[in-house]
Design a protein around this motif. Structure first.
Motif, mmCIF file in Angstrom:
data_model
loop_
_atom_site.group_PDB
_atom_site.id
_atom_site.type_symbol
_atom_site.label_atom_id
_atom_site.label_comp_id
_atom_site.label_asym_id
_atom_site.label_seq_id
_atom_site.Cartn_x
_atom_site.Cartn_y
_atom_site.Cartn_z
ATOM 1 N N SER A 154 9.808 6.558 49.536
ATOM 2 C CA SER A 154 9.846 5.460 48.581
ATOM 3 C C SER A 154 8.788 5.598 47.486
ATOM 4 O O SER A 154 9.061 5.393 46.304
ATOM 5 N N PHE A 155 7.561 5.971 47.895
ATOM 6 C CA PHE A 155 6.471 5.984 46.914
ATOM 7 C C PHE A 155 6.490 7.235 46.032
ATOM 8 O O PHE A 155 6.594 8.355 46.535
ATOM 9 N N LYS A 156 6.376 7.009 44.714
ATOM 10 C CA LYS A 156 6.479 8.133 43.776
ATOM 11 C C LYS A 156 5.203 8.355 42.972
ATOM 12 O O LYS A 156 4.919 9.454 42.533
ATOM 13 N N THR A 157 4.442 7.269 42.779
ATOM 14 C CA THR A 157 3.235 7.393 41.941
ATOM 15 C C THR A 157 2.065 6.629 42.559
ATOM 16 O O THR A 157 2.237 5.511 43.046
ATOM 17 N N VAL A 158 0.899 7.252 42.513
ATOM 18 C CA VAL A 158 -0.336 6.532 42.847
ATOM 19 C C VAL A 158 -1.154 6.471 41.564
ATOM 20 O O VAL A 158 -1.481 7.516 40.985
ATOM 21 N N LEU A 159 -1.431 5.262 41.101
ATOM 22 C CA LEU A 159 -2.284 5.117 39.920
ATOM 23 C C LEU A 159 -3.718 4.948 40.403
ATOM 24 O O LEU A 159 -4.027 3.981 41.111
ATOM 25 N N ALA A 160 -4.562 5.915 40.078
ATOM 26 C CA ALA A 160 -5.967 5.813 40.474
ATOM 27 C C ALA A 160 -6.737 5.151 39.339
ATOM 28 O O ALA A 160 -6.777 5.667 38.219
ATOM 29 N N PHE A 161 -7.297 3.983 39.622
ATOM 30 C CA PHE A 161 -8.038 3.206 38.616
ATOM 31 C C PHE A 161 -9.528 3.484 38.792
ATOM 32 O O PHE A 161 -10.097 3.076 39.808
ATOM 33 N N HIS A 162 -10.122 4.169 37.840
ATOM 34 C CA HIS A 162 -11.562 4.440 37.948
ATOM 35 C C HIS A 162 -12.314 3.267 37.326
ATOM 36 O O HIS A 162 -12.301 3.087 36.120
#
Ligand SMILES: NC(=O)NCCC[C@H](N)C(=O)O
Length: 410
Positions: free
Chosen positions: A256-264
């Motif tokens: 299901s998961f396609k993207t991980v947005l890493a917020f610095h």
């Protein structure tokens, strides 16, 4: 057909069905000014009132159809088996840093002599004062030199922030390795619950991260934006390396998961986790602390060849980046404290951007953040307002105080 899944969190906003809380216990009354720094508090809450506020929070949730589970009950139920209980006590003693065979033995007796498992769990959480071990005499040099220190085992006052020690993502969990010793001890309760509690133990729950992992990751940094997109903070508490590791494990097992947005986000006490500066309210609405907007950098992580990942630095503004990945036309960022720097700083310190969504567009908020709350109402958000003078002293809000186990899919 009956849904047998015990964990199901594919969004931040789907109707909340089951949540895990911890009602503040006597660990709060074991906080002293000298301990506050190490135990991550800035003030000492008044326990009686903190409990009233917490009960009001739980009532809002149950009045809205949420099943409320308590960490302390699940932990007590998980150790019914005598050998499991003994192992649990031994691991607790080891992780509390208790040195010396005699002292360890006295603590073990004190704990195993508790009349009920609930009493045992409460005692572990509350900490053990030296004065509670009547036969305790300092014998080692370390004990003698440390005679002014009041505890044999420190209290764990941050337990009411159930968001952090583990996080439900999809149908799995990340059982976190916390940045600090004090919070890492909390993850032992989750370990025993997921391995031994009848509700969870046979469910083959995937583990995206483990407490034995060596880099740190905390639940306040883990947001499930929708069934395809996660947002994870690189913060005071979470290492970039943990995000890479977890992204690979999730991409490998959850289609299901396609993207991980890493917020610095800036590495600062007031912004300790992503959810202290940014939470999701609706399909296209978020709260945000204006102070992070300038310094924020977002990296998009996606599947690469084989078991690799691809990382791309996003250059657009945050609302555009979110609109692109969430596939909505436009995203509204509701700024904590409005445009005013003083209101923003004060209300963020009291978790004005830390909302808990119980359904799309419906959130629990602290009463004290009246400037931000008014803006949320004006934006059409339905608010459930809870009392907040004591709980907020621990530096966490409604999202920090709750770990969703089950949300309806959107
Ligand atoms: N997700 C969160 O931001 N949780 C709040 C944690 C507050 C706690 N006193 C801590 O410093 O870890």
């Amino acid at each position: 057909m009956e849904d047998k899944k015990v964990l199901n969190v594919y969004s931040e906003i789907g109707k909340l069905k089951t949540v895990l809380l911890h009602r503040p216990g006597k660990e709060i009354e074991n906080l002293t000014p000298d301990l506050m720094d190490r135990l991550l508090f800035d003030d000492i809450p008044y326990l009686e009132v903190a409990r009233q506020e917490h009960d009001a929070f739980a009532k809002i949730l149950s009045d809205n159809g949420v099943e409320v589970l308590y960490l302390e009950d699940l932990a007590a139920e998980a150790i019914e088996d005598a050998s499991v209980k003994e192992r649990f006590v031994e691991e607790y003693i080891k992780e509390a840093g208790i040195l010396g065979e005699k002292k360890k033995q006295l603590v073990k007796e004190l704990l195993l002599n508790c009349k009920t498992n609930r009493e045992l769990v409460d005692k572990m959480m509350e900490g053990i004062r030296k004065s509670e071990l009547p036969n305790y005499n300092a014998t080692s040099l370390a004990d003698m030199a440390d005679s002014g220190y009041p505890f044999v085992a420190d209290p764990m006052p941050n337990l009411y922030f159930t968001r952090d020690p583990f996080a439900t993502i999809g149908s799995g969990i990340s059982l976190n390795h916390m940045r600090t010793v004090t919070r890492n001890r909390e993850t032992l309760f989750a370990k025993y619950i997921f391995e031994n509690h009848p509700r969870f133990k046979d469910s083959n729950i995937p583990r995206w991260f483990d407490r034995d992992d060596t880099t740190s990751l905390e639940g306040g940094d883990e947001l499930v934006l929708n069934k395809e997109v996660l947002a994870i903070g690189i913060s005071e508490r979470t290492d970039a390396a943990s995000i890479e590791k977890m992204a690979k494990r999730i991409f490998d097992k959850d289609e299901s998961f396609k993207t991980v947005l890493a917020f610095h986000i800036p590495n600062k006490r007031a912004f300790m986790h992503l959810d202290t500066v940014f939470t999701m309210i609706d399909f296209d609405k978020f709260t945000i602390h204006p102070e992070i907007e300038g310094p924020l950098t977002v990296y998009a992580i996606s599947r690469g060849e084989g078991n690799s990942i691809k990382i791309q630095k996003e250059t657009q503004e945050l609302d555009k980046v979110l609109a692109k990945y969430l596939e909505v036309e436009k995203v509204t960022l509701i700024r904590c404290g409005g445009g005013d720097m003083i209101d923003a700083a004060r209300e963020q310190w009291n978790d004005g951007s830390n909302t808990l969504a119980i359904a799309p567009g419906e959130v629990v908020v602290y009463s004290r953040n009246h400037v931000t709350n008014k803006l949320l109402e004006e934006a059409g958000v339905k608010l459930h307002i809870m009392p907040s003078s004591e709980l907020s002293r621990g530096r966490g809000g409604p999202r920090c105080m709750s770990m969703p186990l089950y949300r309806e899919n959107l």
